[in-house]
Scaffold this active site. Sequence first.
Site, PDB file in Angstrom:
ATOM      1  N   LYS A 192      61.938  98.968-109.081  1.00 19.81           N
ATOM      2  CA  LYS A 192      62.412 100.202-108.456  1.00 19.81           C
ATOM      3  C   LYS A 192      63.627 100.739-109.201  1.00 19.81           C
ATOM      4  O   LYS A 192      64.483  99.984-109.631  1.00 19.81           O
ATOM      5  CB  LYS A 192      62.771  99.942-106.990  1.00 19.81           C
ATOM      6  CG  LYS A 192      61.566  99.691-106.100  1.00 19.81           C
ATOM      7  CD  LYS A 192      61.984  99.542-104.654  1.00 19.81           C
ATOM      8  CE  LYS A 192      60.776  99.378-103.744  1.00 19.81           C
ATOM      9  NZ  LYS A 192      61.180  99.223-102.319  1.00 19.81           N
ATOM     10  N   HIS A 230      50.883  93.094-101.541  1.00 20.79           N
ATOM     11  CA  HIS A 230      52.232  92.653-101.177  1.00 20.79           C
ATOM     12  C   HIS A 230      52.211  91.277-100.516  1.00 20.79           C
ATOM     13  O   HIS A 230      53.215  90.568-100.534  1.00 20.79           O
ATOM     14  CB  HIS A 230      52.873  93.683-100.252  1.00 20.79           C
ATOM     15  CG  HIS A 230      54.303  93.967-100.592  1.00 20.79           C
ATOM     16  ND1 HIS A 230      54.689  94.518-101.798  1.00 20.79           N
ATOM     17  CD2 HIS A 230      55.451  93.756 -99.898  1.00 20.79           C
ATOM     18  CE1 HIS A 230      56.012  94.654-101.811  1.00 20.79           C
ATOM     19  NE2 HIS A 230      56.487  94.199-100.678  1.00 20.79           N
TER      20      HIS A 230
END
Length: 298
Positions: A172, A244
């Site tokens: 990110k 995930h």
Amino acid sequence: MNWKVAINNFKQYLQLERSLAKNSVEAYVRDIEKLESYSLTQDILNPLKVQTTDIQLFLRWLGELEVQATSQARILSGIKAFFNFLLLEDEIKQNPAELIEAPRLSRKLPDFLRVDEIEEIISAIDLSKPEGMRNKAMIETLYSCGLRVSELINLKLSDLFFEIDFIKVVGKGNKERLVPIGNGAKKCIDIYVNEVRNHQPIKASFEDFVFLNRRGRALTRVMIFLIIKELVAKTTLTKNVSPHTFRHSFATHLIEGGADLRAVQDMLGHESITTTEIYTHLDRAYLQSVIKSYHPRP
């Protein structure tokens, strides 16, 4: 000042002075537009006239619409930033949202897989098909390195440093980190790259991507979800498994095995260790063993 002018000025501030990404700016604007819509129903035509009670009533209205607490907290954060901007511009003397507390957030424990469940999913892969080894390599990498799905689909051949057992991951905010990779994942990637991938045509600009679809382009997030969903359907598992889930499992198994939380934080690419803590589903026996091993007076 009307809402449209104030929001447009705020948007320019976020873009030019805060240098936020386009998606972040749009998210801020959407949240303030929600406050605008509510305020107009209350005949508050000027954002400079908004009071603390107005924002509290707005949040209560969101709650009545069953907007989740996490979304309410995000919206409140955007509102505080908006009025801080107006304060910075000397349009107001005090931020009406400053003392409003965000709703309490329940920290939901993420699902994770046991080692045998991961093995069952991997065993469901049909290695006789061209995409079989690719899919196995992807799942092994997700679990071995704890990657986000976006990090997996953007993994490059130039990011593989197998000679030192690491891969470079772009997470990110375009932050790079080095993550150790296990021998099982390395072996699967090697087989896929050298025995499968090298026999398929690759589109221009996708030559460096590790994982490709049958048309020689990078895979999408949706495709990874579908691949895993189809594999799980072939197993006895009843859990809701997503890409995930392998990241959660990676962190959980490391912590349960005695890994340092800070090390896991670094490998996951979390800025805050509190984020890493939600991945630790530690049973009482493990916690007791930690006390006995490390406390000076167990």
